[in-house]
Design a protein around this motif. Sequence first.
Motif, PDB file in Angstrom:
ATOM      1  N   GLU A  22       8.256  -2.154 -15.131  1.00  0.00           N
ATOM      2  CA  GLU A  22       8.733  -1.517 -13.891  1.00  0.00           C
ATOM      3  C   GLU A  22       7.887  -1.959 -12.709  1.00  0.00           C
ATOM      4  OE1 GLU A  22       9.334   2.945 -11.987  1.00  0.00           O
ATOM      5  OE2 GLU A  22       8.444   2.690 -13.978  1.00  0.00           O
ATOM      6  N   THR A  23       8.534  -2.307 -11.612  1.00  0.00           N
ATOM      7  CA  THR A  23       7.839  -2.674 -10.384  1.00  0.00           C
ATOM      8  C   THR A  23       8.257  -1.722  -9.277  1.00  0.00           C
ATOM      9  OG1 THR A  23       9.577  -4.236  -9.753  1.00  0.00           O
ATOM     10  CG2 THR A  23       7.728  -5.094 -11.063  1.00  0.00           C
ATOM     11  N   HIS A  24       7.421  -1.612  -8.271  1.00  0.00           N
ATOM     12  CA  HIS A  24       7.749  -0.741  -7.148  1.00  0.00           C
ATOM     13  C   HIS A  24       7.209  -1.361  -5.865  1.00  0.00           C
ATOM     14  CE1 HIS A  24       3.973   0.699  -9.055  1.00  0.00           C
ATOM     15  NE2 HIS A  24       3.534   0.629  -7.820  1.00  0.00           N
ATOM     16  N   SER A  25       7.744  -0.887  -4.755  1.00  0.00           N
ATOM     17  CA  SER A  25       7.409  -1.453  -3.455  1.00  0.00           C
ATOM     18  C   SER A  25       5.998  -1.073  -3.025  1.00  0.00           C
ATOM     19  CB  SER A  25       8.413  -0.956  -2.411  1.00  0.00           C
ATOM     20  OG  SER A  25       8.011  -1.333  -1.115  1.00  0.00           O
ATOM     21  N   HIS A  26       5.345  -2.002  -2.322  1.00  0.00           N
ATOM     22  CA  HIS A  26       4.052  -1.715  -1.713  1.00  0.00           C
ATOM     23  C   HIS A  26       4.139  -1.838  -0.194  1.00  0.00           C
ATOM     24  CE1 HIS A  26       2.706  -2.359  -5.870  1.00  0.00           C
ATOM     25  NE2 HIS A  26       1.635  -1.673  -5.543  1.00  0.00           N
ATOM     26  N   VAL A  27       5.320  -1.567   0.345  1.00  0.00           N
ATOM     27  CA  VAL A  27       5.508  -1.557   1.792  1.00  0.00           C
ATOM     28  C   VAL A  27       5.262  -0.138   2.285  1.00  0.00           C
ATOM     29  CG1 VAL A  27       7.106  -1.961   3.687  1.00  0.00           C
ATOM     30  CG2 VAL A  27       7.162  -3.451   1.674  1.00  0.00           C
ATOM     31  N   PHE A  28       4.134   0.059   2.967  1.00  0.00           N
ATOM     32  CA  PHE A  28       3.744   1.407   3.393  1.00  0.00           C
ATOM     33  C   PHE A  28       3.617   1.479   4.911  1.00  0.00           C
ATOM     34  CE2 PHE A  28       1.598   0.972  -0.879  1.00  0.00           C
ATOM     35  CZ  PHE A  28       2.576   1.663  -1.559  1.00  0.00           C
ATOM     36  N   LEU A  29       4.585   0.912   5.611  1.00  0.00           N
ATOM     37  CA  LEU A  29       4.604   0.971   7.071  1.00  0.00           C
ATOM     38  C   LEU A  29       5.181   2.303   7.515  1.00  0.00           C
ATOM     39  CD1 LEU A  29       5.900  -2.622   7.886  1.00  0.00           C
ATOM     40  CD2 LEU A  29       3.547  -1.841   7.556  1.00  0.00           C
TER      41      LEU A  29
ATOM     42  N   ALA B 239       3.986  -7.426   5.104  1.00  0.00           N
ATOM     43  CA  ALA B 239       4.146  -6.162   4.367  1.00  0.00           C
ATOM     44  C   ALA B 239       4.346  -6.390   2.880  1.00  0.00           C
ATOM     45  CB  ALA B 239       5.315  -5.365   4.943  1.00  0.00           C
ATOM     46  N   THR B 240       4.959  -7.509   2.502  1.00  0.00           N
ATOM     47  CA  THR B 240       5.228  -7.787   1.085  1.00  0.00           C
ATOM     48  C   THR B 240       4.278  -8.835   0.501  1.00  0.00           C
ATOM     49  OG1 THR B 240       6.900  -9.419   1.712  1.00  0.00           O
ATOM     50  CG2 THR B 240       7.657  -7.163   1.319  1.00  0.00           C
ATOM     51  N   ASP B 241       3.226  -9.176   1.238  1.00  0.00           N
ATOM     52  CA  ASP B 241       2.254 -10.167   0.771  1.00  0.00           C
ATOM     53  C   ASP B 241       1.440  -9.575  -0.379  1.00  0.00           C
ATOM     54  OD1 ASP B 241       0.127 -11.967   0.428  1.00  0.00           O
ATOM     55  OD2 ASP B 241       0.129 -12.522   2.552  1.00  0.00           O
ATOM     56  N   ALA B 242       1.484 -10.224  -1.548  1.00  0.00           N
ATOM     57  CA  ALA B 242       0.809  -9.699  -2.741  1.00  0.00           C
ATOM     58  C   ALA B 242      -0.706  -9.668  -2.594  1.00  0.00           C
ATOM     59  CB  ALA B 242       1.189 -10.544  -3.960  1.00  0.00           C
ATOM     60  N   ARG B 243      -1.259 -10.399  -1.618  1.00  0.00           N
ATOM     61  CA  ARG B 243      -2.717 -10.376  -1.429  1.00  0.00           C
ATOM     62  C   ARG B 243      -3.201  -9.009  -0.968  1.00  0.00           C
ATOM     63  NH1 ARG B 243      -3.694 -15.045   2.726  1.00  0.00           N
ATOM     64  NH2 ARG B 243      -1.860 -14.000   3.627  1.00  0.00           N
ATOM     65  N   PHE B 244      -2.327  -8.257  -0.313  1.00  0.00           N
ATOM     66  CA  PHE B 244      -2.689  -6.911   0.134  1.00  0.00           C
ATOM     67  C   PHE B 244      -2.313  -5.932  -0.980  1.00  0.00           C
ATOM     68  CE2 PHE B 244      -1.996  -9.382   3.981  1.00  0.00           C
ATOM     69  CZ  PHE B 244      -3.132  -9.081   4.717  1.00  0.00           C
ATOM     70  N   THR B 245      -3.303  -5.522  -1.765  1.00  0.00           N
ATOM     71  CA  THR B 245      -3.058  -4.728  -2.965  1.00  0.00           C
ATOM     72  C   THR B 245      -2.265  -3.466  -2.677  1.00  0.00           C
ATOM     73  OG1 THR B 245      -5.152  -5.536  -3.834  1.00  0.00           O
ATOM     74  CG2 THR B 245      -4.161  -3.652  -4.956  1.00  0.00           C
TER      75      THR B 245
ATOM     76  N   LEU C 144       1.015   8.270   1.190  1.00  0.00           N
ATOM     77  CA  LEU C 144      -0.228   8.583   0.496  1.00  0.00           C
ATOM     78  C   LEU C 144      -0.205   7.977  -0.900  1.00  0.00           C
ATOM     79  CD1 LEU C 144      -0.712  12.373   1.390  1.00  0.00           C
ATOM     80  CD2 LEU C 144      -1.620  10.365   2.583  1.00  0.00           C
ATOM     81  N   GLY C 145      -1.374   7.597  -1.378  1.00  0.00           N
ATOM     82  CA  GLY C 145      -1.534   7.146  -2.753  1.00  0.00           C
ATOM     83  C   GLY C 145      -2.307   8.192  -3.530  1.00  0.00           C
TER      84      GLY C 145
END
Length: 394
Positions: free
Chosen positions: A2-9, A74-80, A357-358
Motif C-alpha cells: 500500500e502506498t499513500h500520498s506525501h503531499v502536505f500542502l 510536492a511529490t519529490d521522493a527526496r522529501f521524506t 499532522l503526522g
Amino acid sequence: METHSHVFLGEGHEHAEKRTWWVIRLCGAMMAIEIIGGMLFGSIALVADGLHMSTHAGALLLAALAYSYARRHATDARFTFGTGKLGDLAGFTSAIVLAMIALLIGWEAVTRFLAPVPIAFAEAIPIAALGLGVNVASAWLLSGGHHHHHHGHDHGHGDETRTVDLGGIPVTLEIYEDGVPPRFRVHADISAPALTAETVRPGGARQTFAFRSIGGILESTDEIPEPHAFTVQLRHGEATASAVFEEHEHGHAASHRDNNMRAAVIHVMADAAVSVLVIVGLLLARAFGWLWMDPLAGIIGACVIASWAWGLVRDTGSILLDMNPDPRLTSRLRQEIEADGDRLADLHVWRLGPGHLGAVLSVVTGKERRPEDYRRRLRHFSSLSHVTVEVQTQ
C-alpha cells in the motif's frame, strides 16, 4: 504494498501563491516609480522610500518562491515527509528579516532623538500616505478570496462515524442528524433490544440510550444533547466496545495556519503600521513643532514590528523543531486509543504542513488487532494525514 500520498500542502496553496505574486508586482511597480521619480525630481525622500519598499518586496518574493518550490517538488521522493514545512521555513526567515528591520528603524529613531534633522514635511507626508495606500492594497490582495469555513453543527457524515469491534462483530456507530434531531445510529447485524449506548462526558455526566430498529438500522430512541463530545460505551449482551466523539476540529487552529502567508501579511501590516505612526508623528511635528514626535513614532513602530517578529519566530521555530502542534488533539487521540483497554506506549505528533499532522503510535494490546484496525479508528481525526502504528501484544 500500500502506498499513500506525501503531499502536505495547505488548502488553497496555489491561490495563495498567485495572490503573493500580484502583491510583488504592485510593490515592485511602486518601488520603481518612487526611485525613478526621486532621481528625476531630486527627492532623496522618494528614493529612500523606494529602497525601503524593496525590502518588503524581497520578503514577499521569498514567500512566493517558497510557495512555487513547495508546489513543484510536492511529490519529490527526496522529501521524506513532503514540502509542507517549506512555508514555515520561509516564515521563519521572514521573521528574522522583520527583526532586523525593527532594529534598523529603532536605531535610526534613537539617532534622530540625539541629533534631530530638518524634516521636509511637504514631501514626507504625501510619501507616507502613498506608502500606506500601497500597503492597504497589498493587504487586500493577500487576503482576497480567502475561504472562511463555517463550522456549524452539520454533523452526521464522516467526522461523526466510528467503527468498533463489538464481540467480534464489526459495528459502525454514527451521530445522524441530516435534517432531524441528532440520534445514534448503528449499522450491524445485531438485535436492538440487547443493545445500549452510554455516553460519558468530560465532566463525568452519563446518559444511557436504548435502540429501536428502523428499516434495518438501529436508532437511539432519545436525542443526543449538544455538544457532541463524549466517550460512548456500547454494550450488547456481554460484549462491550468504546468510541470517542469530539466536536469538529477548526481550521483556524495553529496546526492549520499558513505561516508563509502569515509572514507576508505581517510584512505588509508592519509597513502599514509604521506609515500610520509616521503620518501622525509628522502631522503633530508640523502643527506644534514637536520634532521629537517623528523619532518617537519610529520607536513605537520598531517595538510593534519586533513583537510580531518574535511571535512568528516562536511559532515557526516550534514547527521546524517538531514540537507538539496540538496538545489537545494529542490528548483526544490518546483517549481514543486507550478507551477500549489498550495502552499507548509511545506517541509522537508533529506538523507536516498547514492542516496536516503526522503521528507515530506504539500500542500495547491484549487483543488480536492489526495496525490497520487503529488507523481505521483514527480516521475521524481529519488533520492526521500520515499515521504509523506499531502494535505490541501483551
